[in-house]
Write a protein that holds these residues in place. Structure first.
Motif, PDB file in Angstrom:
ATOM      1  N   ASP A  90     -11.615 -10.288  -7.174  1.00  0.00           N
ATOM      2  CA  ASP A  90     -10.555 -10.759  -6.280  1.00  0.00           C
ATOM      3  C   ASP A  90     -11.134 -11.642  -5.175  1.00  0.00           C
ATOM      4  O   ASP A  90     -12.315 -11.523  -4.827  1.00  0.00           O
ATOM      5  N   GLY A  91     -10.267 -12.475  -4.638  1.00  0.00           N
ATOM      6  CA  GLY A  91     -10.673 -13.336  -3.538  1.00  0.00           C
ATOM      7  C   GLY A  91     -10.259 -12.778  -2.196  1.00  0.00           C
ATOM      8  O   GLY A  91     -11.059 -12.662  -1.270  1.00  0.00           O
ATOM      9  N   ASN A  92      -8.971 -12.412  -2.074  1.00  0.00           N
ATOM     10  CA  ASN A  92      -8.452 -11.881  -0.808  1.00  0.00           C
ATOM     11  C   ASN A  92      -8.532 -10.364  -0.719  1.00  0.00           C
ATOM     12  O   ASN A  92      -8.318  -9.798   0.347  1.00  0.00           O
ATOM     13  N   ALA A  93      -8.754  -9.717  -1.848  1.00  0.00           N
ATOM     14  CA  ALA A  93      -8.878  -8.255  -1.947  1.00  0.00           C
ATOM     15  C   ALA A  93      -7.553  -7.518  -1.894  1.00  0.00           C
ATOM     16  O   ALA A  93      -7.535  -6.293  -2.007  1.00  0.00           O
ATOM     17  N   ASN A  94      -6.429  -8.215  -1.738  1.00  0.00           N
ATOM     18  CA  ASN A  94      -5.146  -7.509  -1.712  1.00  0.00           C
ATOM     19  C   ASN A  94      -4.868  -6.816  -3.048  1.00  0.00           C
ATOM     20  O   ASN A  94      -4.320  -5.717  -3.094  1.00  0.00           O
ATOM     21  N   ARG A  95      -5.290  -7.428  -4.157  1.00  0.00           N
ATOM     22  CA  ARG A  95      -5.041  -6.845  -5.475  1.00  0.00           C
ATOM     23  C   ARG A  95      -5.975  -5.662  -5.738  1.00  0.00           C
ATOM     24  O   ARG A  95      -5.523  -4.565  -6.069  1.00  0.00           O
ATOM     25  N   VAL A  96      -7.284  -5.892  -5.575  1.00  0.00           N
ATOM     26  CA  VAL A  96      -8.225  -4.816  -5.911  1.00  0.00           C
ATOM     27  C   VAL A  96      -8.136  -3.654  -4.926  1.00  0.00           C
ATOM     28  O   VAL A  96      -8.356  -2.500  -5.300  1.00  0.00           O
ATOM     29  N   SER A  97      -7.791  -3.936  -3.676  1.00  0.00           N
ATOM     30  CA  SER A  97      -7.678  -2.844  -2.707  1.00  0.00           C
ATOM     31  C   SER A  97      -6.487  -1.959  -3.035  1.00  0.00           C
ATOM     32  O   SER A  97      -6.558  -0.731  -2.918  1.00  0.00           O
ATOM     33  N   ALA A  98      -5.379  -2.567  -3.484  1.00  0.00           N
ATOM     34  CA  ALA A  98      -4.203  -1.781  -3.860  1.00  0.00           C
ATOM     35  C   ALA A  98      -4.456  -1.011  -5.145  1.00  0.00           C
ATOM     36  O   ALA A  98      -3.924   0.087  -5.340  1.00  0.00           O
ATOM     37  N   MET A  99      -5.277  -1.562  -6.021  1.00  0.00           N
ATOM     38  CA  MET A  99      -5.616  -0.850  -7.246  1.00  0.00           C
ATOM     39  C   MET A  99      -6.486   0.364  -6.924  1.00  0.00           C
ATOM     40  O   MET A  99      -6.358   1.423  -7.548  1.00  0.00           O
ATOM     41  N   ALA A 100      -7.350   0.220  -5.933  1.00  0.00           N
ATOM     42  CA  ALA A 100      -8.262   1.305  -5.572  1.00  0.00           C
ATOM     43  C   ALA A 100      -7.564   2.415  -4.789  1.00  0.00           C
ATOM     44  O   ALA A 100      -7.867   3.596  -4.970  1.00  0.00           O
ATOM     45  N   PHE A 101      -6.601   2.038  -3.922  1.00  0.00           N
ATOM     46  CA  PHE A 101      -5.981   3.039  -3.063  1.00  0.00           C
ATOM     47  C   PHE A 101      -4.669   2.515  -2.515  1.00  0.00           C
ATOM     48  O   PHE A 101      -4.548   1.335  -2.213  1.00  0.00           O
ATOM     49  N   GLY A 102      -3.692   3.405  -2.387  1.00  0.00           N
ATOM     50  CA  GLY A 102      -2.438   3.029  -1.748  1.00  0.00           C
ATOM     51  C   GLY A 102      -1.232   3.360  -2.593  1.00  0.00           C
ATOM     52  O   GLY A 102      -0.674   4.464  -2.482  1.00  0.00           O
ATOM     53  N   PRO A 103      -0.775   2.417  -3.422  1.00  0.00           N
ATOM     54  CA  PRO A 103       0.421   2.667  -4.240  1.00  0.00           C
ATOM     55  C   PRO A 103       0.297   3.960  -5.051  1.00  0.00           C
ATOM     56  O   PRO A 103      -0.786   4.294  -5.540  1.00  0.00           O
ATOM     57  N   LYS A 104       1.420   4.669  -5.196  1.00  0.00           N
ATOM     58  CA  LYS A 104       1.383   5.972  -5.860  1.00  0.00           C
ATOM     59  C   LYS A 104       1.065   5.873  -7.345  1.00  0.00           C
ATOM     60  O   LYS A 104       0.441   6.758  -7.917  1.00  0.00           O
ATOM     61  N   LYS A 105       1.512   4.796  -7.970  1.00  0.00           N
ATOM     62  CA  LYS A 105       1.298   4.637  -9.414  1.00  0.00           C
ATOM     63  C   LYS A 105       0.905   3.193  -9.735  1.00  0.00           C
ATOM     64  O   LYS A 105       1.446   2.257  -9.152  1.00  0.00           O
ATOM     65  N   LEU A 106      -0.059   3.038 -10.637  1.00  0.00           N
ATOM     66  CA  LEU A 106      -0.448   1.720 -11.136  1.00  0.00           C
ATOM     67  C   LEU A 106       0.021   1.593 -12.582  1.00  0.00           C
ATOM     68  O   LEU A 106      -0.218   2.492 -13.405  1.00  0.00           O
ATOM     69  N   TYR A 137       0.805  -1.216   0.000  1.00  0.00           N
ATOM     70  CA  TYR A 137       0.000   0.000   0.000  1.00  0.00           C
ATOM     71  C   TYR A 137       0.841   1.271   0.000  1.00  0.00           C
ATOM     72  O   TYR A 137       0.350   2.338  -0.366  1.00  0.00           O
ATOM     73  N   ASP A 138       2.109   1.151   0.396  1.00  0.00           N
ATOM     74  CA  ASP A 138       2.986   2.320   0.411  1.00  0.00           C
ATOM     75  C   ASP A 138       4.016   2.268  -0.715  1.00  0.00           C
ATOM     76  O   ASP A 138       4.955   3.067  -0.741  1.00  0.00           O
ATOM     77  N   ALA A 139       3.832   1.337  -1.653  1.00  0.00           N
ATOM     78  CA  ALA A 139       4.792   1.187  -2.750  1.00  0.00           C
ATOM     79  C   ALA A 139       4.689   2.348  -3.734  1.00  0.00           C
ATOM     80  O   ALA A 139       3.643   2.987  -3.869  1.00  0.00           O
ATOM     81  N   ASP A 140       5.790   2.607  -4.415  1.00  0.00           N
ATOM     82  CA  ASP A 140       5.787   3.641  -5.450  1.00  0.00           C
ATOM     83  C   ASP A 140       4.984   3.182  -6.667  1.00  0.00           C
ATOM     84  O   ASP A 140       4.264   3.975  -7.278  1.00  0.00           O
ATOM     85  N   VAL A 141       5.126   1.899  -7.005  1.00  0.00           N
ATOM     86  CA  VAL A 141       4.483   1.373  -8.217  1.00  0.00           C
ATOM     87  C   VAL A 141       3.851   0.013  -7.926  1.00  0.00           C
ATOM     88  O   VAL A 141       4.457  -0.840  -7.270  1.00  0.00           O
ATOM     89  N   PHE A 142       2.636  -0.166  -8.420  1.00  0.00           N
ATOM     90  CA  PHE A 142       1.933  -1.447  -8.297  1.00  0.00           C
ATOM     91  C   PHE A 142       1.680  -1.975  -9.703  1.00  0.00           C
ATOM     92  O   PHE A 142       1.147  -1.264 -10.557  1.00  0.00           O
ATOM     93  N   LEU A 143       2.069  -3.219  -9.940  1.00  0.00           N
ATOM     94  CA  LEU A 143       1.906  -3.858 -11.244  1.00  0.00           C
ATOM     95  C   LEU A 143       0.731  -4.823 -11.209  1.00  0.00           C
ATOM     96  O   LEU A 143       0.598  -5.601 -10.269  1.00  0.00           O
TER      97      LEU A 143
END
Length: 209
Positions: A113-129, A91-97
């Protein structure tokens, strides 16, 4: 690839890119996997902390190997005994792939998503997707995109992970409540408040599911 299909994909990609731009997101067209990798690396400054959401498309263009061996701080969740720790660092990463399960011709993305770790990071957190999306995932509209995500991407991923869900046996969504279901969270991305955050690379190839 047949030149007619190539030209069709290029025209369709430009339509999707215009849709993304109208939604405060950036779109790029790559003629092949090599071109997609080049564009992606241009979007990731050296020294960046980089994480990912398990997208097969990211691996297929060689991007995972590139960030693992390059001058980046790659948050490799497979190296963490506590996966939650890796997810929180993401969630604090510069870039999310990542990729998308489907994208509409006017630039709306659908992800399940099943665990939501992917969609939650896509929605908010990492500075760039930075999202790698094969042209096989482009759909005419949101309804078709939802159907693709549920009836193509989800069953194949359930089979890939060896999950005991109805869709893994029938190949189609059964709207189940199985303990193994990977259709727990649905994310529809239709606009980005930050115009510099979401970058979608459309690849003239069949990538992921």
């Amino acid at each position: 690839m047949d030149k007619n299909i190539f030209h069709r994909n290029e025209l369709l990609a430009q339509k999707v890119i215009k849709g993304l731009q109208s939604r405060n997101m950036s779109g790029y067209y790559a003629e092949d996997r090599e071109a997609a990798l080049k564009i992606a690396l241009e979007l990731i400054p050296e020294g960046s902390s980089v994480s990912m959401g398990g997208g097969l498309s990211v691996s297929e263009i060689g991007l995972v190997d590139a960030v693992k061996t390059g001058s980046y701080n790659f948050i490799d969740r497979d190296r963490y005994a506590d996966k939650r720790e890796a997810y929180l660092l993401t969630y604090d990463a510069d870039v999310f792939l990542a990729s998308a399960n489907a994208i509409t011709e006017d630039g709306i993305m659908v992800n399940i998503d099943g665990n939501a770790n992917r969609v939650s990071a896509m929605a908010f957190g990492p500075k760039k997707l930075v999202l790698i999306v094969g042209m096989n995932k482009v759909c005419p509209d949101l309804d078709t995109a939802m159907k693709r995500a549920r009836n193509v991407a989800a069953p194949i991923n359930a089979q890939r992970f060896g999950l005991s869900t109805p869709c893994s046996k029938t190949g189609a969504c059964m709207d189940c409540k199985s303990p193994d279901t990977i259709c727990c969270q649905f994310l529809i991305t239709r606009f980005s408040r930050d115009p510099a955050r979401i970058h979608v690379i459309l690849v003239n190839d069949t990538l992921g599911f």
